[in-house]
Design an enzyme around this catalytic site. Structure first.
Site, short mmCIF file in Angstrom:
data_model
loop_
_atom_site.label_atom_id
_atom_site.label_comp_id
_atom_site.label_asym_id
_atom_site.label_seq_id
_atom_site.Cartn_x
_atom_site.Cartn_y
_atom_site.Cartn_z
N ASP A 21 0.85 -1.19 0.00
CA ASP A 21 0.00 0.00 0.00
C ASP A 21 0.89 1.24 0.00
O ASP A 21 1.67 1.45 0.93
CB ASP A 21 -0.90 -0.04 1.24
CG ASP A 21 -1.72 1.23 1.42
OD1 ASP A 21 -1.90 1.95 0.42
OD2 ASP A 21 -2.19 1.48 2.55
N ASN A 57 -0.36 4.53 -0.41
CA ASN A 57 -1.02 5.76 0.04
C ASN A 57 -1.72 5.60 1.39
O ASN A 57 -2.50 6.46 1.80
CB ASN A 57 -2.01 6.24 -1.02
CG ASN A 57 -3.12 5.22 -1.29
OD1 ASN A 57 -3.14 4.15 -0.70
ND2 ASN A 57 -4.02 5.56 -2.20
N ASP A 71 -4.12 3.80 2.59
CA ASP A 71 -5.57 3.61 2.75
C ASP A 71 -5.91 2.18 3.16
O ASP A 71 -7.07 1.81 3.27
CB ASP A 71 -6.32 3.99 1.47
CG ASP A 71 -5.99 3.10 0.28
OD1 ASP A 71 -5.09 2.23 0.41
OD2 ASP A 71 -6.62 3.25 -0.78
N ASP A 125 -1.76 -1.28 -3.92
CA ASP A 125 -2.05 -0.54 -5.15
C ASP A 125 -0.90 -0.65 -6.14
O ASP A 125 0.14 -1.26 -5.86
CB ASP A 125 -2.34 0.93 -4.82
CG ASP A 125 -1.31 1.54 -3.87
OD1 ASP A 125 -0.11 1.36 -4.12
OD2 ASP A 125 -1.71 2.18 -2.88
N ASP A 158 -4.55 -10.74 -15.61
CA ASP A 158 -5.64 -11.69 -15.51
C ASP A 158 -6.69 -11.33 -16.56
O ASP A 158 -7.04 -10.16 -16.72
CB ASP A 158 -6.28 -11.64 -14.12
CG ASP A 158 -6.28 -13.00 -13.45
OD1 ASP A 158 -6.88 -13.92 -14.04
OD2 ASP A 158 -5.68 -13.15 -12.37
N ASP A 198 -8.75 -16.72 -16.55
CA ASP A 198 -9.52 -17.23 -15.43
C ASP A 198 -10.57 -18.24 -15.89
O ASP A 198 -11.31 -17.98 -16.85
CB ASP A 198 -10.20 -16.05 -14.72
CG ASP A 198 -10.92 -16.44 -13.46
OD1 ASP A 198 -10.26 -16.90 -12.52
OD2 ASP A 198 -12.16 -16.29 -13.42
N GLU A 233 -6.36 -21.05 -16.50
CA GLU A 233 -6.83 -21.75 -15.31
C GLU A 233 -7.92 -22.72 -15.75
O GLU A 233 -8.93 -22.30 -16.31
CB GLU A 233 -7.38 -20.77 -14.28
CG GLU A 233 -7.86 -21.46 -13.01
CD GLU A 233 -8.73 -20.58 -12.13
OE1 GLU A 233 -8.70 -20.76 -10.91
OE2 GLU A 233 -9.45 -19.72 -12.69
N HIS A 241 -3.69 -17.29 -5.23
CA HIS A 241 -4.65 -16.50 -4.44
C HIS A 241 -5.87 -17.31 -4.03
O HIS A 241 -6.65 -16.85 -3.19
CB HIS A 241 -5.10 -15.30 -5.26
CG HIS A 241 -5.82 -15.67 -6.52
ND1 HIS A 241 -5.16 -16.24 -7.59
CD2 HIS A 241 -7.12 -15.59 -6.87
CE1 HIS A 241 -6.04 -16.49 -8.54
NE2 HIS A 241 -7.24 -16.12 -8.13
N ASP A 242 -6.06 -18.49 -4.60
CA ASP A 242 -7.23 -19.33 -4.29
C ASP A 242 -6.89 -20.52 -3.40
O ASP A 242 -7.78 -21.28 -3.04
CB ASP A 242 -7.87 -19.86 -5.58
CG ASP A 242 -8.71 -18.83 -6.30
OD1 ASP A 242 -9.19 -17.89 -5.63
OD2 ASP A 242 -8.88 -18.96 -7.51
#
Length: 543
Positions: free
Chosen positions: A23, A25, A27, A31, A100, A201, A252, A318-319
């Site tokens: 990150d 910034n 928040d 990003d 992706d 995907d 995938e 990520h899965d």
């Protein structure tokens, strides 16, 4: 074996989940500028290709896999100028970027679906899969991959629409030529911008069986997975768009078999360069820590490469829950387990994919309540179980082990607050072990997981014959040791891995290594006659 040289066969790919990487910034959300800040780290690690999980405009029902505008950047991640700057800097460092590509479905907030849902007679009315109710019920028995029916009723049309995932992810109708034209145009736009390829995907889901009949079981994929039409679409995409560029594609493909996988990646068919199959990472779902089965899967899929295709190698994404926690030892032998995974990843046949944090040995998070989770699949399953009147203690621990949020906790850069990911409040809780497991600590330790990855990547880059070498499992029936060789005209590479937490006597395995040169090992005090827990060794001999 397929030995035609390609840059993407020789590359090492690193997957970034942007929301959780860095990150810039404060928040609390990772990003694009945060990724730009860390390019030197990735270059130093030896990475050739960065794969970004979706960064397109999205309402984030499924963390970016529900796209509302293919041509815009999600505001939380930055701007198109930020993306252009990132792409330029990646290329200046002689790395490449793949994105992706999510084209099985869009968001229900995409303009196409907003128009499609208004009536049965407009330009976009047939962009999605609509069906009339049958006796007031959904048109067939298909279930969503995210629980419940795969159909949602739309009052304005008086029809149901199909969504194999969330109800906010309506499936596109690939029988409509206008859908194909618009998607192909979008793919060309990104490639013309200068990106270096796509990870596609659930790409084998894009075709559905004619007539949409009931499945044998509601959750069975036989009516919408790897149908002949999906191969036809991919062949057209390759010939009409992708072949104009020197890029890579990886699909995938859940539920795919080696036989069908070979169709996707056979060079003569012009569809994809590689695919991700799921057999090895799903072993815990049906066979636990069955390493005999794991070895069998590797040998079975190697035939795809022998017959003119190319493989990918991955253990995390990520899965998937973190593989150290899922298959090995995430406590006493966490580092050794992580280094063993690195050895497999970078020496087995195919292009290796490292998932963020894998190179420092990150493990499952183990949140204590459902309120701490973000993953829609985890949350839906939790409430499904509660609705079935099961006691929470009967399923919550198992759910924790499987949650995709295990892979999505923020990247652990340092021992500072929130692991150096942000100075704000992170969108997802940081794993509490960040003071021990972090990049800064790993880089400064010559024996760390991170530095072992660097050594292996360096070795792979300087021994390219390994990449195109033949593969053979030398100890197929052994439940404890994975012993395989990679053979080229120049060298023979022997890889020995102890899949257990026990000492292994190599003499009892009848493994003789006296004439070979030890190149890499994850123990400094190795014993020629014994393997220590989760020990990984790489030997080399001249042919």
């Amino acid at each position: 074996m397929n030995k035609n040289r390609k840059w993407w066969k020789e590359a090492v790919v690193y997957q970034i989940y942007p929301r959780s990487f860095k990150d810039s910034n404060n928040d609390g959300i990772g990003d694009l500028n945060g990724i730009t800040e860390k390019l030197d780290y990735l270059k130093n690690l030896g990475i050739d290709v960065i794969w970004l999980s979706p960064i397109y405009q999205s309402p984030n029902d499924d963390n970016g896999y529900d796209i509302s505008n293919y041509y815009s950047i999600m505001e939380e991640f930055g701007t198109m100028d930020d993306f252009n700057n990132l792409l330029e800097k990646i290329h200046k460092k002689n790395m490449k970027l793949i994105m992706d590509l999510v084209i099985n479905h869009t968001s229900d907030e995409h303009p196409w679906f907003k128009e499609s849902s208004k009536s049965k007679n407009n330009k976009y009315s047939d962009y999605y899969i609509w069906r009339d109710p049958v006796d007031g019920e959904p048109p067939n028995n298909w279930e969503s991959r995210f629980s419940g029916s795969a159909w949602t009723y739309c009052e304005s049309r008086g029809q149901y629409y199909l969504h194999l995932f969330s109800k906010k992810q309506p499936d596109l109708n690939w029988k409509n030529e206008k859908v194909k034209t618009d998607i192909f145009k979008m793919v060309d736009w990104w490639l013309n911008k200068g990106i270096d390829g796509f990870r596609m995907d659930v790409i084998n889901f894009i075709a559905k069986e004619q007539g949409l009949p009931d499945s044998k079981r509601p959750d069975s994929p036989e009516k919408w997975s790897s149908l002949p039409k999906s191969h036809k679409i991919l062949n057209e995409l390759k010939n009409e768009v992708i072949s104009k560029y020197d890029v890579m594609t990886v699909g995938e493909t859940p539920f795919v078999t080696p036989e069908d996988g070979h169709k996707y990646v056979n060079e003569n068919r012009n569809e994809l360069d590689m695919i991700f199959h799921f057999e090895h990472v799903n072993l815990d779902n049906y066979d636990g820590k069955n390493f005999l089965k794991f070895k069998d899967i590797q040998s079975k899929w190697y035939k795809v490469q022998e017959q003119g295709g190319w493989l990918s190698q991955y253990f995390a994404n990520h899965d998937q829950p973190r593989p150290i926690s899922k298959f090995f030892n995430d406590e006493e032998y966490r580092e050794e387990s992580a280094q063993l995974i690195a050895m497999m990843l970078l020496t087995l046949p195919g292009t290796p994919y490292i998932y963020q944090g894998e190179e420092i040995g990150m493990i499952n998070v183990g949140f204590n309540s459902i309120e701490e989770y973000n993953d829609i699949r985890t949350i839906n399953k939790y409430y499904d179980m509660l609705n079935k009147n099961l006691a929470e203690e009967d399923f919550f621990d198992k759910l924790k082990e499987k949650s995709r949020d295990n892979a999505r906790t923020p990247m652990q850069w340092s021992d500072q607050t929130h692991a150096g990911f942000t100075n704000g409040e992170p969108w997802l809780k940081v794993n509490s072990n960040y003071k021990i497991i972090n990049v800064k600590r790993s880089i400064n330790n010559p024996n760390s997981v991170c530095n072992f990855y660097k050594e292996l990547i360096y070795f792979r880059k300087n021994n390219k014959d390994l990449i195109y070498s033949d593969y053979k499992d030398l100890l197929k029936k052994d439940k404890e040791v994975y012993y395989f060789k990679r053979s080229s005209n120049k060298n023979v590479y022997y890889i020995i891995l102890n899949f257990t937490g026990n000492l292994i006597d190599l003499r009892k395995k009848k493994i003789k290594l006296d004439l070979n040169k030890l190149e890499l090992c994850n123990y400094n005090n190795y014993d020629c006659k014994k393997l220590q827990p989760y020990e990984a060794r790489l030997y080399i001999s001249k042919t």
